[in-house]
Design a protein around this motif. Sequence first.
Motif, PDB file in Angstrom:
ATOM      1  N   VAL A 185       3.031   8.785 -19.025  1.00 57.32           N
ATOM      2  CA  VAL A 185       4.024   9.542 -18.263  1.00 57.32           C
ATOM      3  C   VAL A 185       3.442   9.895 -16.893  1.00 57.32           C
ATOM      4  O   VAL A 185       2.306  10.343 -16.803  1.00 57.32           O
ATOM      5  N   ALA A 186       4.230   9.666 -15.854  1.00 55.42           N
ATOM      6  CA  ALA A 186       3.795  10.056 -14.505  1.00 55.42           C
ATOM      7  C   ALA A 186       5.034  10.162 -13.613  1.00 55.42           C
ATOM      8  O   ALA A 186       6.060   9.548 -13.918  1.00 55.42           O
ATOM      9  N   PRO A 187       4.946  10.900 -12.537  1.00 51.00           N
ATOM     10  CA  PRO A 187       6.089  10.936 -11.614  1.00 51.00           C
ATOM     11  C   PRO A 187       6.423   9.544 -11.089  1.00 51.00           C
ATOM     12  O   PRO A 187       7.584   9.229 -10.838  1.00 51.00           O
ATOM     13  N   SER A 188       5.390   8.702 -10.923  1.00 50.75           N
ATOM     14  CA  SER A 188       5.614   7.312 -10.528  1.00 50.75           C
ATOM     15  C   SER A 188       4.378   6.505 -10.874  1.00 50.75           C
ATOM     16  O   SER A 188       3.256   7.006 -10.791  1.00 50.75           O
ATOM     17  N   PHE A 189       4.595   5.247 -11.271  1.00 55.57           N
ATOM     18  CA  PHE A 189       3.467   4.362 -11.560  1.00 55.57           C
ATOM     19  C   PHE A 189       3.249   3.355 -10.420  1.00 55.57           C
ATOM     20  O   PHE A 189       2.601   2.331 -10.610  1.00 55.57           O
ATOM     21  N   ILE A 190       3.790   3.640  -9.260  1.00 58.72           N
ATOM     22  CA  ILE A 190       3.607   2.719  -8.133  1.00 58.72           C
ATOM     23  C   ILE A 190       2.135   2.720  -7.701  1.00 58.72           C
ATOM     24  O   ILE A 190       1.492   3.762  -7.637  1.00 58.72           O
ATOM     25  N   ARG A 191       1.626   1.526  -7.460  1.00 56.98           N
ATOM     26  CA  ARG A 191       0.217   1.310  -7.134  1.00 56.98           C
ATOM     27  C   ARG A 191       0.070   0.789  -5.705  1.00 56.98           C
ATOM     28  O   ARG A 191       1.035   0.285  -5.135  1.00 56.98           O
ATOM     29  N   PHE A 192      -1.151   0.837  -5.184  1.00 60.28           N
ATOM     30  CA  PHE A 192      -1.400   0.208  -3.882  1.00 60.28           C
ATOM     31  C   PHE A 192      -0.929  -1.250  -3.962  1.00 60.28           C
ATOM     32  O   PHE A 192      -0.387  -1.804  -3.014  1.00 60.28           O
ATOM     33  N   GLY A 193      -1.183  -1.864  -5.122  1.00 59.32           N
ATOM     34  CA  GLY A 193      -0.862  -3.278  -5.310  1.00 59.32           C
ATOM     35  C   GLY A 193       0.613  -3.612  -5.153  1.00 59.32           C
ATOM     36  O   GLY A 193       0.949  -4.759  -4.835  1.00 59.32           O
ATOM     37  N   HIS A 194       1.487  -2.643  -5.405  1.00 55.57           N
ATOM     38  CA  HIS A 194       2.915  -2.912  -5.167  1.00 55.57           C
ATOM     39  C   HIS A 194       3.156  -3.204  -3.684  1.00 55.57           C
ATOM     40  O   HIS A 194       3.929  -4.099  -3.322  1.00 55.57           O
ATOM     41  N   PHE A 195       2.488  -2.449  -2.825  1.00 55.64           N
ATOM     42  CA  PHE A 195       2.651  -2.648  -1.374  1.00 55.64           C
ATOM     43  C   PHE A 195       2.000  -3.964  -0.956  1.00 55.64           C
ATOM     44  O   PHE A 195       2.558  -4.721  -0.154  1.00 55.64           O
ATOM     45  N   GLU A 196       0.807  -4.221  -1.511  1.00 53.82           N
ATOM     46  CA  GLU A 196       0.103  -5.459  -1.158  1.00 53.82           C
ATOM     47  C   GLU A 196       0.957  -6.671  -1.526  1.00 53.82           C
ATOM     48  O   GLU A 196       0.955  -7.682  -0.818  1.00 53.82           O
ATOM     49  N   HIS A 197       1.674  -6.567  -2.624  1.00 54.35           N
ATOM     50  CA  HIS A 197       2.482  -7.692  -3.112  1.00 54.35           C
ATOM     51  C   HIS A 197       3.490  -8.155  -2.063  1.00 54.35           C
ATOM     52  O   HIS A 197       3.536  -9.328  -1.688  1.00 54.35           O
ATOM     53  N   PHE A 198       4.293  -7.202  -1.585  1.00 61.08           N
ATOM     54  CA  PHE A 198       5.370  -7.587  -0.659  1.00 61.08           C
ATOM     55  C   PHE A 198       4.830  -7.890   0.732  1.00 61.08           C
ATOM     56  O   PHE A 198       5.366  -8.750   1.433  1.00 61.08           O
ATOM     57  N   SER A 199       3.761  -7.209   1.105  1.00 57.80           N
ATOM     58  CA  SER A 199       3.162  -7.469   2.410  1.00 57.80           C
ATOM     59  C   SER A 199       2.587  -8.877   2.452  1.00 57.80           C
ATOM     60  O   SER A 199       2.834  -9.642   3.392  1.00 57.80           O
ATOM     61  N   HIS A 200       1.840  -9.217   1.414  1.00 62.08           N
ATOM     62  CA  HIS A 200       1.186 -10.524   1.364  1.00 62.08           C
ATOM     63  C   HIS A 200       2.208 -11.655   1.399  1.00 62.08           C
ATOM     64  O   HIS A 200       1.950 -12.728   1.952  1.00 62.08           O
ATOM     65  N   ARG A 201       3.361 -11.406   0.810  1.00 69.22           N
ATOM     66  CA  ARG A 201       4.402 -12.446   0.789  1.00 69.22           C
ATOM     67  C   ARG A 201       5.260 -12.451   2.045  1.00 69.22           C
ATOM     68  O   ARG A 201       6.209 -13.220   2.148  1.00 69.22           O
ATOM     69  N   GLY A 202       4.962 -11.541   2.957  1.00 74.73           N
ATOM     70  CA  GLY A 202       5.754 -11.467   4.182  1.00 74.73           C
ATOM     71  C   GLY A 202       7.150 -10.928   3.938  1.00 74.73           C
ATOM     72  O   GLY A 202       8.054 -11.114   4.757  1.00 74.73           O
ATOM     73  N   GLN A 203       7.348 -10.251   2.812  1.00 77.21           N
ATOM     74  CA  GLN A 203       8.682  -9.692   2.498  1.00 77.21           C
ATOM     75  C   GLN A 203       8.755  -8.259   3.037  1.00 77.21           C
ATOM     76  O   GLN A 203       8.696  -7.281   2.276  1.00 77.21           O
ATOM     77  N   HIS A 204       8.882  -8.175   4.352  1.00 75.12           N
ATOM     78  CA  HIS A 204       8.755  -6.870   5.003  1.00 75.12           C
ATOM     79  C   HIS A 204       9.936  -5.948   4.750  1.00 75.12           C
ATOM     80  O   HIS A 204       9.791  -4.729   4.811  1.00 75.12           O
ATOM     81  N   GLU A 205      11.086  -6.526   4.454  1.00 72.91           N
ATOM     82  CA  GLU A 205      12.242  -5.688   4.095  1.00 72.91           C
ATOM     83  C   GLU A 205      11.944  -4.917   2.810  1.00 72.91           C
ATOM     84  O   GLU A 205      12.190  -3.715   2.701  1.00 72.91           O
ATOM     85  N   HIS A 206      11.409  -5.657   1.823  1.00 73.07           N
ATOM     86  CA  HIS A 206      11.078  -5.025   0.538  1.00 73.07           C
ATOM     87  C   HIS A 206       9.951  -4.008   0.718  1.00 73.07           C
ATOM     88  O   HIS A 206       9.943  -2.947   0.096  1.00 73.07           O
TER      89      HIS A 206
END
Length: 497
Positions: A185-206
């Motif tokens: 349980v946590a307020p959110s399980f978002i990780r640094f890696g979630h940001f790295e994922h979309f950045s690395h793919r050039g999906q800047h909208e996401h």
Amino acid sequence: MNTLADGPMAVDGGLRWNHRFAALGPAFFTRLAPQPVPAPYWVGRSRAVAAELGLPDDWMSSNAALEVFSGNLPLSGSAPLASVYSGHQFGHWAGQLGDGRALLLGEMITPTGAGRELQLKGSGLTPYSRMGDGRAVLRSSIREFLCSEAMHGLGIPTSRALCVTGSDHEVYREAIETAAVVTRVAPSFIRFGHFEHFSHRGQHEHLKTLADFVIDGFYPECRVTTLHDGNPYAALLEAVSARTAATVAQWQAVGFCHGVMNTDNMSILGLTIDYGPFQFLDAFDPGHICNHSDHQGRYAYNRQPNIAYWNLFCLGQALLPLIGEPEVAMAALEPFKTIFPAALEARMRAKLGLLDARPQDRELIEGILKLLAQDRVDYTIFWRRLSGHVAGDATEAVRDLFLDREAIDAWMLHYSERTMTISRWDSANLMLKTNPKYVLRNHLGEEAIQAAKHKDFSGVGRLLVLLERPFDEHPDSEALAGFPPDWASTISISCSS
Ligand code: AMP
Ligand code: MG
């Protein structure tokens, strides 16, 4: 199979959900149901977490709850999904990872109105399982359950754990083991890696969608236009750095080694997450490596602060398309270098019972850490005995821990000079609330795990009670506050769990 209504208390109508993460859209996850396991049984439950979530005790004791938290029955109103993320592992770009064995059930609204995400970990294959089986074994699930609650008891930001269920379903690691599911349980399980994922793919909208979601949900102060010239993404990077610094300072002060500080294991909220080969230090060894797969010692105890910064740098790089100039990102990271040492020093001062800050404190702190390392003194026991010394006058109990008596006597002299003008009562009070008597040492977890393998879960329950209140005396459990046995150093814990 039971239905929810079979439980003593049907929880159906009582739960309120929000599915804010799911609202980000399908680019962020894949929806799927957990894979059932045969004949589940309870391994451990936290009444505290259940209460926070508003799950009634009688329902938590029901067969329906057991089936829900094993992944065999849907929790009404939940909408399970596995999220996608990437990350740097052991210093290298690892590409796409994702929830390979975890499912987000959704965000529950607690009775106080707070949002809490529930995840099942070990609930079977997902599209992100790669070579894995989607399962978690009993031993690692018990460790995650107990450590989550232990860290919370210590006042350290962490994901929580509601319960662990087990099954005789076989899981293949180095040997055949059995499966378990932790509900965390946590307020959110978002990780640094979630940001790295979309950045690395050039999906800047996401990337922007994700950053806006995190800012609006968890860091609204980043929208204040006086921060970073109104650049909310630079403000976010700085705010995440500050939270990470504060959390890692607490790890260092209590002697906690995370073991796998890959960027995919770094919470965007600065929570301690993804408990794997973690360890609380026994003897104080600054270079201690708790993860047997970490051959280079990248995640050694004394490297954690630098690694945290390295990971924040990766986050900064991922956020660059939103932040703009690299100089702006670097400026946002800069405060870490002062916040972390200041936070650590404040923690260490509290451990020493110092109520104010003086310039000579650093020398006092460095002095004792050097002696602890030199004589490989048990870290938790030292601090607790020092607290006892201040509370009463148990100087011998402290001296006894050291081989170099001359050195500890000299340090104690400096210490008593420094504390002369402080009320012993106030100091002792602070120290006894800062220096825990009970930590989840490897051997304690191991004993509970061995019993649990034979279906005796009493050790798990007993440790939970202690670790929820680690600063209390618990006179009946004195032995669990003692030195680790010799065999403790032979326990080998790696990433494979
Ligand atoms: P960890 O080292 O536990 O943080 O895991 C790193 C990545 O491997 C994450 O994407 C996990 O979901 C995935 N993973 C770890 N163990 C398993 C497993 N048994 N099955 C599927 N995925 C796994
Ligand atoms: Mg992980």
